[in-house]
Scaffold this motif. Structure first.
Motif, PDB file in Angstrom:
ATOM      1  N   ALA A 183       0.855  -1.185   0.194  1.00  0.00           N
ATOM      2  CA  ALA A 183      -0.023   0.086  -0.103  1.00  0.00           C
ATOM      3  C   ALA A 183       0.765   1.211   0.018  1.00  0.00           C
ATOM      4  N   LEU A 184       2.028   1.233   0.681  1.00  0.00           N
ATOM      5  CA  LEU A 184       2.924   2.389   0.751  1.00  0.00           C
ATOM      6  C   LEU A 184       3.356   2.537  -0.646  1.00  0.00           C
ATOM      7  N   LEU A 185       4.195   1.293  -1.358  1.00  0.00           N
ATOM      8  CA  LEU A 185       4.513   1.525  -2.591  1.00  0.00           C
ATOM      9  C   LEU A 185       3.408   2.079  -3.475  1.00  0.00           C
ATOM     10  N   LYS A 198       4.215  12.297   2.980  1.00  0.00           N
ATOM     11  CA  LYS A 198       4.101  11.772   4.115  1.00  0.00           C
ATOM     12  C   LYS A 198       4.619  10.032   4.009  1.00  0.00           C
ATOM     13  N   THR A 199       4.264   9.485   3.019  1.00  0.00           N
ATOM     14  CA  THR A 199       4.840   8.067   2.883  1.00  0.00           C
ATOM     15  C   THR A 199       6.172   7.899   3.066  1.00  0.00           C
ATOM     16  N   PHE A 200       6.926   8.779   2.166  1.00  0.00           N
ATOM     17  CA  PHE A 200       8.598   9.032   2.261  1.00  0.00           C
ATOM     18  C   PHE A 200       8.952   9.003   3.772  1.00  0.00           C
ATOM     19  N   PHE A 201       8.123  10.057   4.553  1.00  0.00           N
ATOM     20  CA  PHE A 201       8.573  10.278   5.855  1.00  0.00           C
ATOM     21  C   PHE A 201       8.324   9.169   6.804  1.00  0.00           C
ATOM     22  N   LEU A 202       7.094   8.344   6.674  1.00  0.00           N
ATOM     23  CA  LEU A 202       6.901   7.200   7.337  1.00  0.00           C
ATOM     24  C   LEU A 202       8.001   6.036   7.103  1.00  0.00           C
ATOM     25  N   LEU A 203       8.209   5.961   5.964  1.00  0.00           N
ATOM     26  CA  LEU A 203       9.249   4.834   5.619  1.00  0.00           C
ATOM     27  C   LEU A 203      10.755   5.274   6.255  1.00  0.00           C
ATOM     28  N   ARG A 204      11.007   6.232   6.195  1.00  0.00           N
ATOM     29  CA  ARG A 204      12.319   6.832   6.912  1.00  0.00           C
ATOM     30  C   ARG A 204      12.139   6.435   8.407  1.00  0.00           C
ATOM     31  N   ALA A 205      10.985   7.188   8.914  1.00  0.00           N
ATOM     32  CA  ALA A 205      10.912   6.900  10.407  1.00  0.00           C
ATOM     33  C   ALA A 205      10.802   5.521  10.795  1.00  0.00           C
ATOM     34  N   LEU A 206      10.400   4.227  10.178  1.00  0.00           N
ATOM     35  CA  LEU A 206      10.388   3.032  10.239  1.00  0.00           C
ATOM     36  C   LEU A 206      11.884   2.489  10.000  1.00  0.00           C
ATOM     37  N   ILE A 207      12.567   2.805   9.170  1.00  0.00           N
ATOM     38  CA  ILE A 207      13.866   2.462   8.960  1.00  0.00           C
ATOM     39  C   ILE A 207      14.743   3.153  10.070  1.00  0.00           C
ATOM     40  N   ASP A 208      14.645   4.199  10.611  1.00  0.00           N
ATOM     41  CA  ASP A 208      15.304   4.749  11.653  1.00  0.00           C
ATOM     42  C   ASP A 208      15.067   3.886  13.000  1.00  0.00           C
ATOM     43  N   GLU A 209      13.634   3.414  13.005  1.00  0.00           N
ATOM     44  CA  GLU A 209      13.458   2.438  14.202  1.00  0.00           C
ATOM     45  C   GLU A 209      14.206   1.300  14.261  1.00  0.00           C
ATOM     46  N   ALA A 210      14.078   0.688  12.890  1.00  0.00           N
ATOM     47  CA  ALA A 210      15.109  -0.766  12.575  1.00  0.00           C
ATOM     48  C   ALA A 210      16.615  -0.551  12.959  1.00  0.00           C
ATOM     49  N   LEU A 211      17.035   0.585  12.830  1.00  0.00           N
ATOM     50  CA  LEU A 211      18.696   0.909  12.773  1.00  0.00           C
ATOM     51  C   LEU A 211      18.741   1.424  14.413  1.00  0.00           C
ATOM     52  N   ASP A 212      17.995   1.748  15.108  1.00  0.00           N
ATOM     53  CA  ASP A 212      17.978   2.127  16.483  1.00  0.00           C
ATOM     54  C   ASP A 212      18.521   1.267  17.502  1.00  0.00           C
ATOM     55  N   THR A 213      19.965   0.968  17.532  1.00  0.00           N
ATOM     56  CA  THR A 213      20.495  -0.046  18.500  1.00  0.00           C
ATOM     57  C   THR A 213      20.409   0.205  19.621  1.00  0.00           C
ATOM     58  N   GLU A 214      20.144   1.421  20.090  1.00  0.00           N
ATOM     59  CA  GLU A 214      19.744   1.647  21.644  1.00  0.00           C
ATOM     60  C   GLU A 214      18.659   1.121  22.264  1.00  0.00           C
ATOM     61  N   SER A 215      17.699   1.148  21.134  1.00  0.00           N
ATOM     62  CA  SER A 215      16.320   0.385  21.716  1.00  0.00           C
ATOM     63  C   SER A 215      16.374  -1.020  21.868  1.00  0.00           C
ATOM     64  N   PRO A 216      15.586  -1.664  22.924  1.00  0.00           N
ATOM     65  CA  PRO A 216      15.487  -3.075  23.143  1.00  0.00           C
ATOM     66  C   PRO A 216      15.060  -3.825  21.746  1.00  0.00           C
ATOM     67  N   GLU A 217      15.683  -4.918  21.654  1.00  0.00           N
ATOM     68  CA  GLU A 217      15.526  -5.635  20.409  1.00  0.00           C
ATOM     69  C   GLU A 217      14.130  -6.085  19.993  1.00  0.00           C
ATOM     70  N   SER A 218      13.496  -6.238  21.129  1.00  0.00           N
ATOM     71  CA  SER A 218      11.817  -6.580  21.371  1.00  0.00           C
ATOM     72  C   SER A 218      10.970  -5.566  20.666  1.00  0.00           C
ATOM     73  N   LEU A 219      11.675  -4.203  20.824  1.00  0.00           N
ATOM     74  CA  LEU A 219      10.853  -3.096  20.403  1.00  0.00           C
ATOM     75  C   LEU A 219      11.100  -2.422  19.083  1.00  0.00           C
ATOM     76  N   ARG A 220      12.024  -3.331  18.317  1.00  0.00           N
ATOM     77  CA  ARG A 220      12.252  -2.521  16.884  1.00  0.00           C
ATOM     78  C   ARG A 220      12.002  -3.545  15.917  1.00  0.00           C
ATOM     79  N   PRO A 221      12.068  -3.064  14.815  1.00  0.00           N
ATOM     80  CA  PRO A 221      11.648  -4.078  13.708  1.00  0.00           C
ATOM     81  C   PRO A 221      12.858  -5.093  13.100  1.00  0.00           C
ATOM     82  N   GLY A 222      13.929  -4.654  13.466  1.00  0.00           N
ATOM     83  CA  GLY A 222      14.958  -5.377  12.894  1.00  0.00           C
ATOM     84  C   GLY A 222      15.087  -5.115  11.384  1.00  0.00           C
TER      85      GLY A 222
END
Length: 301
Positions: A183-185, A198-222
């Motif tokens: 749907a985003l594509l 807004k779609t590009f912004f959301l995608l960037r935010a989701l990737i940032d969450e995946a790359l955030d190694t300071e957050s617990p692994e259980s709370l990020r997409p990977g």
């Protein structure tokens, strides 16, 4: 208002006399007995409970005799009420979620927009509301609207989806299972400038969450999430969108560049960017029309 004044006169103490001594003077036998306050007057003084207000908002929206502008105001009022976490959680025991979600298919675009706005605000950072929303099929219905509707309605559907899945692994998992990335594509491929931005912004935010190694692994997409984004054709779709940009779509262009830069921080993303033959030409074409800093992205191509 007259009844409110009468009640105040009958039940109010004489402030001057009460403060003249430690104890207020006893009521005379000739004084009228205190009268119970009428519930309607109490509503005037304290306001109706939020649960009553929220139910009345939905009833007003669902009433075909209510003018459209009044229905829109009712949704605005409901959205303000569900900004409160407790009110948002009470949508479930009040059985209002199915009624709100049902409005996603209302014939009037403004009502669809208002209902999606209410849902998006209610589920934001609210696990109980998120769980209730998805249990009633809200995510699937929002994704249907995101894929095909009026431009403004699609944009508000993205707000609803984004509020659900950001910082919410369970919601993101259901989003992916329901082909949310597709749907985003599609939003990038055929959406308005605002929806693309807004779609590009959301995608960037989701990737940032995946790359955030300071957050617990259980709370990020990977890394499976950015890998899927890289492999699904988002880079090619971004190149096509960039090729079309003009001054009016500067914000979408900037977000597209930022998304690609973040995606390029992953091995799969860098490979997808290098392999996209159209991206370099699209950037050169866009640069001739709109001035945007693309230095970081240029280094990835």
């Amino acid at each position: 208002m007259d009844s409110l004044l009468k009640w105040a006169v009958l039940n109010g103490a004489n402030i001057n006399e009460a403060t003249a001594s430690e104890d207020a003077p006893a009521r005379s036998s000739t004084d009228p007995a205190p009268q119970p306050l009428d519930p309607a007057v109490l509503d005037v003084i304290l306001g109706k409970p939020a649960s009553v207000q929220m139910t009345e908002c939905i009833e007003a929206v669902e009433n075909p005799d209510t003018p459209l502008d009044a229905r829109e105001v009712a949704l605005d009022d409901l959205e303000m009420l569900v900004e409160n976490i407790d009110n948002a959680q009470n949508l479930e025991p009040l059985a209002l979620w199915p009624r709100i979600i049902g409005l996603f298919a209302a014939p009037e675009p403004s009502i669809r927009i208002g209902a999606l706005w209410v849902a998006g605000t209610a589920v934001q950072h609210n696990p109980k509301a998120q769980s209730a929303f998805t249990s009633h099929g809200g995510l699937q219905r929002a994704l249907e609207v995101l894929k095909q509707d009026d431009p403004a309605v699609r944009t508000k559907a993205l707000y609803c989806v984004s509020s659900l899945i950001r910082a919410n692994i369970q919601g993101l998992t259901e989003f992916i299972a329901n082909e949310g990335l597709s749907a985003l594509l599609q939003a990038i491929q055929d959406g308005s400038d605002s929806l693309r931005q807004k779609t590009f912004f959301l995608l960037r935010a989701l990737i940032d969450e995946a790359l955030d190694t300071e957050s617990p692994e259980s709370l990020r997409p990977g890394m499976s999430l950015p890998n899927a984004i890289a492999e699904m054709g988002f880079v090619a779709a971004s190149a096509a969108a960039i090729k079309e940009v003009g001054e009016s779509s500067r914000a979408a262009y900037e977000q597209a560049v930022e998304f690609l830069v973040v995606l390029g921080k992953t091995d799969s993303g860098r490979k997808a960017i290098k392999d996209c033959a159209d991206l370099s030409a699209a950037l050169e074409s866009a640069k001739s029309r709109v001035s945007v800093d693309t230095k970081e992205l240029d280094l990835l191509i």
